[in-house]
Design a protein around this motif. Structure first.
Motif, PDB file in Angstrom:
ATOM      1  N   ASP A 273       0.913  -1.239  -0.054  1.00  0.00           N
ATOM      2  CA  ASP A 273       0.123   0.179   0.029  1.00  0.00           C
ATOM      3  C   ASP A 273       0.779   1.332   0.064  1.00  0.00           C
ATOM      4  N   THR A 274       2.104   1.102  -0.353  1.00  0.00           N
ATOM      5  CA  THR A 274       2.864   2.398  -0.592  1.00  0.00           C
ATOM      6  C   THR A 274       2.554   3.019  -1.771  1.00  0.00           C
TER       7      THR A 274
ATOM      8  N   ILE B 244       2.387 -10.395  -2.381  1.00  0.00           N
ATOM      9  CA  ILE B 244       1.099 -11.300  -2.120  1.00  0.00           C
ATOM     10  C   ILE B 244       0.697 -11.181  -0.622  1.00  0.00           C
ATOM     11  N   ASP B 245      -0.310 -10.391  -0.437  1.00  0.00           N
ATOM     12  CA  ASP B 245      -0.975 -10.599   1.003  1.00  0.00           C
ATOM     13  C   ASP B 245      -1.411 -11.713   1.304  1.00  0.00           C
TER      14      ASP B 245
ATOM     15  N   VAL C 214      -2.423  -3.121 -16.475  1.00  0.00           N
ATOM     16  CA  VAL C 214      -3.402  -3.603 -15.518  1.00  0.00           C
ATOM     17  C   VAL C 214      -4.030  -2.409 -14.684  1.00  0.00           C
ATOM     18  N   PRO C 215      -5.332  -2.462 -15.077  1.00  0.00           N
ATOM     19  CA  PRO C 215      -6.120  -1.193 -14.655  1.00  0.00           C
ATOM     20  C   PRO C 215      -6.420  -0.997 -13.102  1.00  0.00           C
ATOM     21  N   VAL C 216      -6.127  -2.256 -12.516  1.00  0.00           N
ATOM     22  CA  VAL C 216      -6.377  -1.806 -10.860  1.00  0.00           C
ATOM     23  C   VAL C 216      -5.520  -2.111  -9.741  1.00  0.00           C
ATOM     24  N   PRO C 217      -5.258  -1.690  -8.743  1.00  0.00           N
ATOM     25  CA  PRO C 217      -4.192  -1.738  -8.003  1.00  0.00           C
ATOM     26  C   PRO C 217      -4.077  -3.147  -7.285  1.00  0.00           C
ATOM     27  N   GLU C 218      -4.974  -3.981  -7.245  1.00  0.00           N
ATOM     28  CA  GLU C 218      -4.801  -4.995  -6.356  1.00  0.00           C
ATOM     29  C   GLU C 218      -6.163  -6.192  -6.932  1.00  0.00           C
TER      30      GLU C 218
END
Length: 406
Positions: free
Chosen positions: A27-28, A55-56, A68-72
């Motif tokens: 999340d940085t 990988i959380d 890739v359009p999304v952050p996660e």
């Protein structure tokens, strides 16, 4: 047995997550150095989609992403959780050839056919994430490309480690700054204590001394002699206590005593000290003919010699005082000086005690002695990683030796 295997997997995953969280990468904000590394991978491998992912527990989070359009994404919806199950590169030349891979939501939604990823592994073998490549056409990496992908994953790990070291250094700097603030507060407190000793406590002592003197002057010749003796004793006690305060203040400030380096001819410095001593004392001082010229803190070295020379005189009552000063080169960076006298000497049992605060072998009633001199010069020497010691036996004089940086 199956339950034991599952428990071990959970333990390993908990350890992996603990290490991942310690790096504080999740999340940085996006960073140019990670983006540049990923863009390099896109250029090298000629792909349009790539990610640097960590990988959380329940998600795959992208530190850098291209196409890739999304952050996660949910962890189960990517191939990354398969990649971190080993230290090897996971390569799928044609996703459409295996039904299982076509059901993975991320690959299905992006319509990709080729996938290759290298795990991001720290020095202890903990797999934290992946650097992934995607293509809409089937293909296979060459051995050289596999090696390059592995190297890029190592570079990502190096960036993560560098960030962690930077945070550690910043934390240490903050800790050092806090320690410096505490030290400054401590020094201010000591200075306040010194002021109190110098002014608030010494003032009533002087008043007691003066009052005793005035009463003594007002006594008639017929006054009891015992009264005169007690008043003299009272004045002596007040004077000794003031001397002790002065000694304590001097000792407490030893750490702050510094001076700029200058070229010092020790023979000339010692000759000037001896000339001053001869004004009030009958003393013979023999100086070594080859005393060195050094770059040093002259006032500090002068203080040490002055104290040792005065001690040699004070502890040699009723004799013709003879003092010898010499030296030797102990190491290339350390000198050893000595001051030897023909005084009453010191028993071996007292050789360590004399360097303690308020320690003196003379009578406590002698006002001029406060027992701080040797403790003070020992502290001056300790601040410069130097030492002092004495060699002596009763009635055969003393030899005080000390080291000095050069």
């Amino acid at each position: 047995m199956q339950n034991q295997g599952n428990e071990r997997l959970f333990e390993l995953e908990d350890e992996r997550l603990r290490v991942l969280y310690d790096y504080q990468i999740l999340d940085t904000a996006p960073e140019e150095k990670y983006n540049a590394l990923l863009n390099l991978a896109v250029s090298i491998f000629r792909v349009s989609i790539a990610t640097i992912a960590f990988i959380d527990r329940d998600r795959t989070w992208f530190k850098a992403r291209v196409g890739v359009p999304v952050p996660e994404i949910e962890r189960a919806n990517t191939l990354c959780h398969l990649t971190i199950q080993s230290d090897s590169i996971l390569e799928i030349p044609d996703i459409a050839a295996t039904e299982y891979f076509t059901t993975i939501p991320m690959t299905a939604q992006m319509g990709v056919r080729f996938y290759a990823a290298a795990p991001i592994v720290n020095a202890y073998g903990i797999r934290l994430g992946t650097i992934c490549l995607f293509s809409d056409e089937p293909r296979q990496l060459t051995p050289q490309e596999r090696q390059m992908l592995h190297t890029l994953a190592q570079q990502v790990m190096a960036l993560v480690e560098l960030d962690a070291q930077k945070r550690k250094l910043e934390a240490e700097n903050q800790k050092a700054a806090a320690s410096a603030q505490r030290l400054a507060a401590y020094k201010a407190e000591l200075n306040q204590l010194s002021y109190t000793l110098s002014h608030e406590l010494k003032t009533p002592l002087r008043a007691i001394h003066n009052l005793a003197e005035w009463i003594s002057e007002d006594l008639t010749e017929e006054s009891h002699e015992q009264v005169r003796q007690n008043l003299a004793l009272l004045r002596g006690r007040a004077q000794r206590l003031e001397n002790l305060f002065n000694g304590l203040i001097t000792y407490s400030r030893a750490r702050e005593v510094t001076a700029p380096l200058e070229t010092v001819a020790t023979s000339l410095m010692l000759q000037q000290l001896c000339d001053t001593l001869r004004e009030d004392h009958l003393v013979t001082v023999t100086l070594a003919t080859d005393l060195p010229v050094i770059r040093t803190e002259r006032p500090v070295l002068e203080t040490i010699f002055s104290q040792l020379l005065e001690n040699a005189i004070l502890h040699n009552p009723g004799r013709a005082v003879e003092i010898e000063v010499g030296w030797r080169q102990q190491t290339p960076f350390l000198l050893e000086f000595y001051v030897q006298d023909n005084g009453v000497g010191i028993a071996p049992v007292f050789h360590e005690k004399i360097f303690g605060m308020f320690k003196t072998l003379s009578s406590k009633h002698e006002q001029e002695r406060n027992g701080v001199g040797l403790a003070y010069i020992k502290k001056l020497l300790n601040e410069r990683q130097a030492t002092i010691w004495v060699d002596s036996i009763p009635e055969q004089g003393c030899r005080f030796s000390f080291t000095w940086p050069c």
